[in-house]
Design a protein around this motif. Structure first.
Motif, PDB file in Angstrom:
ATOM      1  N   THR A 126     -23.512  -0.966 -23.866  1.00  0.00           N
ATOM      2  CA  THR A 126     -23.334   0.148 -22.772  1.00  0.00           C
ATOM      3  C   THR A 126     -24.421   1.027 -22.792  1.00  0.00           C
ATOM      4  O   THR A 126     -24.533   2.064 -22.188  1.00  0.00           O
ATOM      5  N   GLU A 127     -25.321   0.924 -23.649  1.00  0.00           N
ATOM      6  CA  GLU A 127     -26.621   1.762 -23.473  1.00  0.00           C
ATOM      7  C   GLU A 127     -27.761   1.090 -22.547  1.00  0.00           C
ATOM      8  O   GLU A 127     -28.551   1.805 -22.132  1.00  0.00           O
ATOM      9  N   ARG A 128     -27.193  -0.317 -22.067  1.00  0.00           N
ATOM     10  CA  ARG A 128     -28.153  -0.903 -20.935  1.00  0.00           C
ATOM     11  C   ARG A 128     -27.234  -1.192 -19.808  1.00  0.00           C
ATOM     12  O   ARG A 128     -27.612  -0.774 -18.800  1.00  0.00           O
ATOM     13  N   TYR A 129     -25.896  -1.468 -19.906  1.00  0.00           N
ATOM     14  CA  TYR A 129     -25.144  -1.744 -18.649  1.00  0.00           C
ATOM     15  C   TYR A 129     -24.019  -0.683 -18.570  1.00  0.00           C
ATOM     16  O   TYR A 129     -23.743  -0.082 -19.353  1.00  0.00           O
ATOM     17  N   PHE A 130     -23.567  -0.751 -17.109  1.00  0.00           N
ATOM     18  CA  PHE A 130     -22.513   0.212 -16.708  1.00  0.00           C
ATOM     19  C   PHE A 130     -21.139  -0.730 -16.926  1.00  0.00           C
ATOM     20  O   PHE A 130     -21.315  -1.484 -15.927  1.00  0.00           O
ATOM     21  N   VAL A 131     -20.211  -0.365 -17.844  1.00  0.00           N
ATOM     22  CA  VAL A 131     -18.969  -1.534 -17.877  1.00  0.00           C
ATOM     23  C   VAL A 131     -17.777  -0.867 -17.167  1.00  0.00           C
ATOM     24  O   VAL A 131     -17.616   0.457 -17.394  1.00  0.00           O
ATOM     25  N   GLY A 153       0.763  -1.170  -0.084  1.00  0.00           N
ATOM     26  CA  GLY A 153      -0.061  -0.066  -0.118  1.00  0.00           C
ATOM     27  C   GLY A 153       0.763   1.222  -0.116  1.00  0.00           C
ATOM     28  O   GLY A 153       2.172   1.054   0.409  1.00  0.00           O
ATOM     29  N   PRO A 154       0.422   2.503  -0.382  1.00  0.00           N
ATOM     30  CA  PRO A 154      -0.616   2.444  -1.119  1.00  0.00           C
ATOM     31  C   PRO A 154      -0.964   1.713  -2.554  1.00  0.00           C
ATOM     32  O   PRO A 154      -0.087   1.747  -3.139  1.00  0.00           O
ATOM     33  N   VAL A 155      -2.207   1.359  -3.055  1.00  0.00           N
ATOM     34  CA  VAL A 155      -2.432   0.647  -4.197  1.00  0.00           C
ATOM     35  C   VAL A 155      -3.258   1.452  -5.001  1.00  0.00           C
ATOM     36  O   VAL A 155      -4.543   2.151  -4.558  1.00  0.00           O
ATOM     37  N   THR A 156      -2.677   1.741  -6.243  1.00  0.00           N
ATOM     38  CA  THR A 156      -3.685   2.440  -7.205  1.00  0.00           C
ATOM     39  C   THR A 156      -4.322   1.541  -8.386  1.00  0.00           C
ATOM     40  O   THR A 156      -3.462   0.675  -8.791  1.00  0.00           O
ATOM     41  N   LEU A 157      -5.441   1.591  -8.594  1.00  0.00           N
ATOM     42  CA  LEU A 157      -5.944   0.849  -9.829  1.00  0.00           C
ATOM     43  C   LEU A 157      -6.354   1.773 -10.923  1.00  0.00           C
ATOM     44  O   LEU A 157      -7.225   2.906 -10.635  1.00  0.00           O
ATOM     45  N   ALA A 158      -5.874   1.595 -12.163  1.00  0.00           N
ATOM     46  CA  ALA A 158      -6.364   2.627 -13.493  1.00  0.00           C
ATOM     47  C   ALA A 158      -7.651   1.920 -13.742  1.00  0.00           C
ATOM     48  O   ALA A 158      -7.565   0.669 -14.142  1.00  0.00           O
ATOM     49  N   TYR A 159      -8.589   2.660 -14.210  1.00  0.00           N
ATOM     50  CA  TYR A 159      -9.850   1.841 -14.558  1.00  0.00           C
ATOM     51  C   TYR A 159     -10.688   2.832 -15.471  1.00  0.00           C
ATOM     52  O   TYR A 159     -10.622   4.226 -15.518  1.00  0.00           O
ATOM     53  N   GLU A 160     -11.548   2.078 -16.361  1.00  0.00           N
ATOM     54  CA  GLU A 160     -12.423   3.174 -17.086  1.00  0.00           C
ATOM     55  C   GLU A 160     -14.000   2.586 -17.115  1.00  0.00           C
ATOM     56  O   GLU A 160     -14.046   1.443 -16.671  1.00  0.00           O
ATOM     57  N   THR A 161     -14.613   3.489 -17.394  1.00  0.00           N
ATOM     58  CA  THR A 161     -16.302   2.888 -17.325  1.00  0.00           C
ATOM     59  C   THR A 161     -16.780   3.543 -18.426  1.00  0.00           C
ATOM     60  O   THR A 161     -16.519   4.427 -19.194  1.00  0.00           O
ATOM     61  N   LEU A 162     -17.835   2.518 -18.996  1.00  0.00           N
ATOM     62  CA  LEU A 162     -18.604   3.050 -20.199  1.00  0.00           C
ATOM     63  C   LEU A 162     -20.111   2.781 -19.716  1.00  0.00           C
ATOM     64  O   LEU A 162     -20.428   2.007 -19.000  1.00  0.00           O
ATOM     65  N   GLY A 163     -20.901   3.541 -20.386  1.00  0.00           N
ATOM     66  CA  GLY A 163     -22.386   3.560 -19.949  1.00  0.00           C
ATOM     67  C   GLY A 163     -22.734   4.385 -18.703  1.00  0.00           C
ATOM     68  O   GLY A 163     -21.796   4.950 -18.019  1.00  0.00           O
ATOM     69  N   THR A 164     -23.898   4.149 -18.230  1.00  0.00           N
ATOM     70  CA  THR A 164     -24.517   4.827 -17.192  1.00  0.00           C
ATOM     71  C   THR A 164     -24.859   4.129 -16.035  1.00  0.00           C
ATOM     72  O   THR A 164     -25.830   3.022 -16.411  1.00  0.00           O
ATOM     73  N   LEU A 165     -24.322   4.175 -14.558  1.00  0.00           N
ATOM     74  CA  LEU A 165     -25.028   3.279 -13.603  1.00  0.00           C
ATOM     75  C   LEU A 165     -26.311   3.553 -13.344  1.00  0.00           C
ATOM     76  O   LEU A 165     -26.646   4.905 -13.043  1.00  0.00           O
ATOM     77  N   THR A 166     -27.351   2.680 -13.367  1.00  0.00           N
ATOM     78  CA  THR A 166     -28.574   2.948 -12.933  1.00  0.00           C
ATOM     79  C   THR A 166     -28.811   3.414 -11.376  1.00  0.00           C
ATOM     80  O   THR A 166     -27.942   3.112 -10.601  1.00  0.00           O
ATOM     81  N   PRO A 167     -30.007   3.907 -10.725  1.00  0.00           N
ATOM     82  CA  PRO A 167     -29.900   4.662  -9.690  1.00  0.00           C
ATOM     83  C   PRO A 167     -29.909   3.444  -8.667  1.00  0.00           C
ATOM     84  O   PRO A 167     -29.313   3.592  -7.474  1.00  0.00           O
ATOM     85  N   ASP A 168     -30.212   2.074  -9.152  1.00  0.00           N
ATOM     86  CA  ASP A 168     -30.484   1.061  -8.301  1.00  0.00           C
ATOM     87  C   ASP A 168     -28.977   0.397  -8.492  1.00  0.00           C
ATOM     88  O   ASP A 168     -28.844  -0.686  -7.550  1.00  0.00           O
ATOM     89  N   LYS A 169     -27.889   0.865  -9.257  1.00  0.00           N
ATOM     90  CA  LYS A 169     -26.439   0.439  -9.237  1.00  0.00           C
ATOM     91  C   LYS A 169     -26.850  -1.173  -9.592  1.00  0.00           C
ATOM     92  O   LYS A 169     -25.843  -2.054  -9.196  1.00  0.00           O
TER      93      LYS A 169
END
Lengths: 383, 383
Positions: free
Chosen positions: B90-95, B32-48
């Motif tokens: 990615t129109e449906r899922y949050f990746v 530690g410390p540990v860093t993760l590089a990450y990317e996201t696509l799409g939109t997280l729904t309110p209920d996640k």
């Protein structure tokens, strides 16, 4: 004392091709003088009709069987196949085995002195082919006064030499036993050889092939050998021999030492190999194997190899050989049959991969013994 | 302009495990410390409830799909699978996709600065496991406020991470798609990785892993990559792509340059790879893959992995994958079925070897799309 050590052999040398009568290579280059290291076992009959030429695989040598001294700890590489009372019975046959041209065990190769410069050839050594190896072997057979071989026998890259013999000099080969071999390398086989060569050439000690008398590219050569070893074994034989067994009985070590048995085995094989083999020879011999294509070896310029051949064949493949899979032997058998030749083919069930031809196998030994006996009997009754 | 370049993504960073709350690794060491590089696509729904974690293979990174800028020439590595209207839609899922722990594309690994010394870790970096990678990913998922993933998806070494997720955190994984993967490496797979590691460590520029800021062990790493490439392709795909085709249309060159197309291809792949990858990361990630054994990943100390799991599985293997052959996926499927899980299994006919999971395949895409749709529908109707 090893009982095999009663069967004493001696490494001999035959030199030919002194300028201006150099060996003319397939590339068009000339090479000479050329020395072949060779050994013989058994006694040549007065009619010289019992000679069998054994040709070795990629990293083999002339020391096919027997021992150099009674104290010798290790007999030759095919001791289980060649000797008194064995499948290739030296009480009946006269066996000859020569180190290949381009090798490093006594025959002329890249580590030999170039008589013009007085220094080792290195990569100024011309690229030799499987056909060039066979041309050199024929000079030795001529020198021994043998006009026809009862058989030519060899596995793997040795099997390629067997095929080149049959295509080049059909009248000189009564019978042929190509084992675990292929009429040509697949892209995958070329790929494995190329990566092995790259490993050697990436070693700074390689120095463009000019390392003689200095530190050798041992690390690169060891990696090259390890790559080869993976292709000689089968997935199944590795599972049986090593599985996921750890070297220590304890848990995972969490460092980069050889933790798994298979890692330790490969490192050992790599390190042992560099003691006996020349890195440049490895480059030349793998290249010769990659270049080999039976279609290029039509005898006397005929379009079809074996067209006028009367050689009898015993072709043997092993089920778990994924380097030269059985289908490649089958393609060879089909070619031979299309030319009306006498062909026996056997696919032997084995878990031991490409290496199987070098390992004890009752089936293989019985097949070879029976095939040679039949040929020898037919020849004797002809006389 | 590449149409994919409309789908813009951004590399983000998440840091956790600041001392004294370091990540405790399977080896017992703390990092530690540990860093993760990450990317996201799409939109997280309110209920996640629509989050899908994609995990990458040995030498992949967080850049799974989309482009960094509209001018970007190359989209992410799984662009054919992930994006608007694609199988992982990615129109449906949050990746979410993160570079693995131990990697070299933004996440903490051997090339990162050790905060204690102010210098790159090199081989003082602790050996991390597939389980450690998953532990780090879970910290990221927690950070994003997601309590349950709709799915975890990945091929090859990514598939191992999928399995470790399901075994470690069964309640957090509604569905899992392990592709072209294995519950554990065979001796042969370990052997290939070991030779690749030896090629790197044989390069004098490796310098015991302490090469940062100096010449890198590029030649060794290139050889390592070439070995890998042979195992990613099938014999048949190499035959179709290269056969014995020569690079020049002329005859054999009779020297050691790349004469065959397959040689040229491997050299190109090796040289391209060293531009983007760190040699030490290659050592660590291959070792993590070798160490992975699903039997070690029983959730909550249970003797049997997946015992109390309710995860749905889609397991996919490819006929010509000889690195992780179908029988290894079948063994996985049997284990899952013995635990009464909902498992779909498909062996896809393909000539393209292990790499098939990264290549266009209507069958694969239809399977993944339908499986995810079903899971998403089931989850939505539960709510």
């Amino acid at each position: 004392m090893n009982p095999a050590c009663l069967n004493l052999v001696e490494k001999q040398f035959f030199t030919f091709g002194e300028p201006p009568h150099e060996l003319v290579l397939e590339s068009g280059e000339r090479l000479g003088p050329v020395t072949l290291a060779y050994e013989t076992l058994g006694t040549l009959t007065p009619d010289k009709g019992n000679a069998i030429l054994v040709v070795h695989a990629l990293t083999g040598d002339s020391h096919v069987a027997g021992c150099y001294t009674t104290e010798d700890a290790r007999p030759g590489w095919w001791e289980i196949m060649v000797g008194p009372g064995k499948a290739i019975d030296t009480e009946r046959y006269f066996v000859i085995c020569a180190n290949v041209l381009g090798g490093c065990m006594g025959s002329t190769g890249p580590s030999s002195l170039n008589p013009v410069t007085g220094k080792p050839y290195g990569v100024s050594f011309p690229l030799v082919t499987i056909g060039d190896m066979v041309t050199a072997q024929k000079a030795l057979i001529d020198h021994l006064g043998i006009s026809r071989l009862l058989a030519v026998v060899g596995g793997s890259v040795g099997g390629m030499q067997v095929l080149a013999w049959c295509a080049r000099y059909p009248e000189m080969v009564r019978a042929a036993i190509p084992l675990a071999t292929t009429p040509r390398h697949s892209a995958q086989s070329i790929a494995f050889n190329e990566v092995a060569r790259q490993a050697i050439m990436a070693d700074p000690h390689w120095q463009g092939g000019d390392y003689y008398g200095q530190a050798k590219p041992d690390l690169g050569l060891a990696v090259a050998r390890m790559i080869g070893h993976i292709t000689y074994l089968s997935n199944e034989s590795m599972r049986q021999k090593f599985g996921r067994q750890l070297k220590s009985r304890d848990a995972l070590s969490f460092h980069f030492d050889a933790g798994f048995e298979v890692e330790s085995y490969l490192r050992y094989q790599g390190n042992k190999f560099v003691e006996r083999f020349d890195a440049n020879s490895f480059l030349y011999l793998t290249k010769a194997a990659d270049y080999f294509d039976l279609d290029d070896y039509a005898a006397g310029g005929l379009a079809v190899p074996f067209k006028d051949s009367r050689t009898s064949f015993l072709v043997v493949a092993f089920t778990s050989d994924w380097l030269y899979p059985t289908e490649q032997s089958r393609a060879l058998v089909q070619l031979l049959k299309r030319n009306g030749l006498d062909v026996s083919f056997c696919e032997i069930q084995s878990d031991w991969g490409h290496d199987a031809f070098l390992l004890p196998s009752e089936r293989l030994h019985a097949l070879v013994a029976a095939f040679l006996s039949r040929i020898f009997r037919e020849e004797s009754s002809d006389v």
